[in-house]
Design an enzyme around this catalytic site. Structure first.
Site, PDB file in Angstrom:
ATOM      1  CB  VAL A  82      -0.850  -0.023   1.142  1.00  0.00           C
ATOM      2  CG1 VAL A  82      -1.691   1.235   1.280  1.00  0.00           C
ATOM      3  CG2 VAL A  82      -1.882  -1.307   1.273  1.00  0.00           C
ATOM      4  CE  LYS A  83       4.193   4.940  -4.996  1.00  0.00           C
ATOM      5  NZ  LYS A  83       4.189   5.205  -6.445  1.00  0.00           N
ATOM      6  CB  VAL A  84       0.922   5.726   2.538  1.00  0.00           C
ATOM      7  CG1 VAL A  84       0.239   6.924   3.313  1.00  0.00           C
ATOM      8  CG2 VAL A  84       0.036   4.604   2.808  1.00  0.00           C
TER       9      VAL A  84
END
Ligand code: E4P
Length: 214
Positions: A82-84
Site C-alpha cells: 500500500v502506497k501512502v
C-alpha cells in the site's frame, strides 16, 4: 539492488519479467489513469504476473479513507504494497498498516527528515523522488546518500526505493549510494543495456565469425 518498473503497462512488465530481471512494480494515480483501466483490475493483473512487491497508492486524503482503501488494496494479492503519501495523516495510516501486518511504500519523499519519520512509522519502503528534486534545482542524489546514512546510523530496516528516475546516470548513482531498490520507467531500463562499443564489437565478431571453420 532490486529493480522495479514504474509502470502499469502489461506488455512492458511481461517483457522485463521474462528477462528474469524484474523484482517489483510501482504505480501511482497518474500511471494508473494513463493505463485507462480499472484500478483494482490492473493491480490484480500485475500482481499475478510479478512475484515481487506491487505498489498501489491510496487516493483518499483522510485517515479513515486511507485505511479503508489500503485494506482493500492489500486484499487484492499477498504481494500488494500500500502506497501512502508522506504527510501526517499518511504516516498515521502507515503506523496502523504496520500494526496490521500490511506492507507500505511511503511516497513523495523529498527530504531526509521525512524519510526518518517514515522509518519510525514502520514503512516497508521509502520512495525519494530524485528527478522531481533535480527539476527544482535541488540535488536528488544527495538525498539518497543522506537517507542511507541516517537509516544506517539507527539500524532502520525501511528499504530505500529510489524513484522519479530520469536517466541511466541516476541508476548508477543510486546503486553507488546504497539504495536498496530503484524504480524505472521502461525507457530508462532499456537504455541500461546500451553501449555503442558493445554494438560495434558484436558487429565485428559476427563478420569475423563468417570465416571460422566449424
Ligand atoms: C514512484 O513510485 C513514482 O511513481 C515515480 O517514480 C514518479 O516519477 P515521476 O517524477 O517521473 O513522475
Amino acid at each position: 539492488m532490486n529493480i522495479f518498473l514504474d509502470t502499469a503497462n502489461i506488455d512492458e512488465i511481461k517483457k522485463v519479467n521474462e528477462l528474469g530481471l524484474l523484482d517489483g512494480i510501482t504505480t501511482n494515480p497518474s500511471i494508473i489513469s494513463k493505463s485507462g483501466r480499472k484500478f483494482t483490475e490492473v493491480i490484480k493483473e500485475i500482481a499475478s504476473i510479478v512475484e515481487g512487491p506491487v505498489s498501489a497508492e491510496v487516493i483518499a486524503t483522510d485517515y479513515e479513507g486511507m485505511i479503508k482503501e489500503g485494506v482493500e488494496l492489500a486484499a487484492i494479492a499477498d504481494n500488494v504494497v500500500v502506497k501512502v503519501p508522506l504527510n501526517m495523516v499518511g504516516l498515521k495510516a502507515v503506523n496502523e498498516f504496520t500494526n496490521r501486518g500490511i506492507a507500505t511504500n511511503v511516497t513523495l519523499c523529498f527530504s531526509a527528515n521525512q524519510a526518518l519519520l517514515a522509518a519510525k512509522a514502520g514503512a516497508t519502503f521509502i520512495s525519494p523522488f530524485l528527478g522531481r528534486l533535480d527539476d527544482v534545482g535541488q540535488d536528488g542524489l544527495e538525498l539518497i546518500s543522506e537517507i542511507r546514512e541516517m537509516y544506517d546510523n539507527y539500524g532502520y530496516e525501511t528499504e530505500i526505493l529510489a524513484a522519479s528516475i530520469r536517466h541511466p546516470i541516476h541508476f548508477k548513482e543510486v546503486a553507488l549510494r546504497g539504495a536498496d531498490c530503484v524504480t524505472l520507467p521502461y525507457s530508462v531500463f532499456a537504455q541500461l543495456f546500451q553501449h555503442p562499443l558493445t554494438d560495434l564489437g558484436l558487429q565485428k565478431f559476427i563478420e569475423d565469425s563468417k570465416s571460422i571453420n566449424w
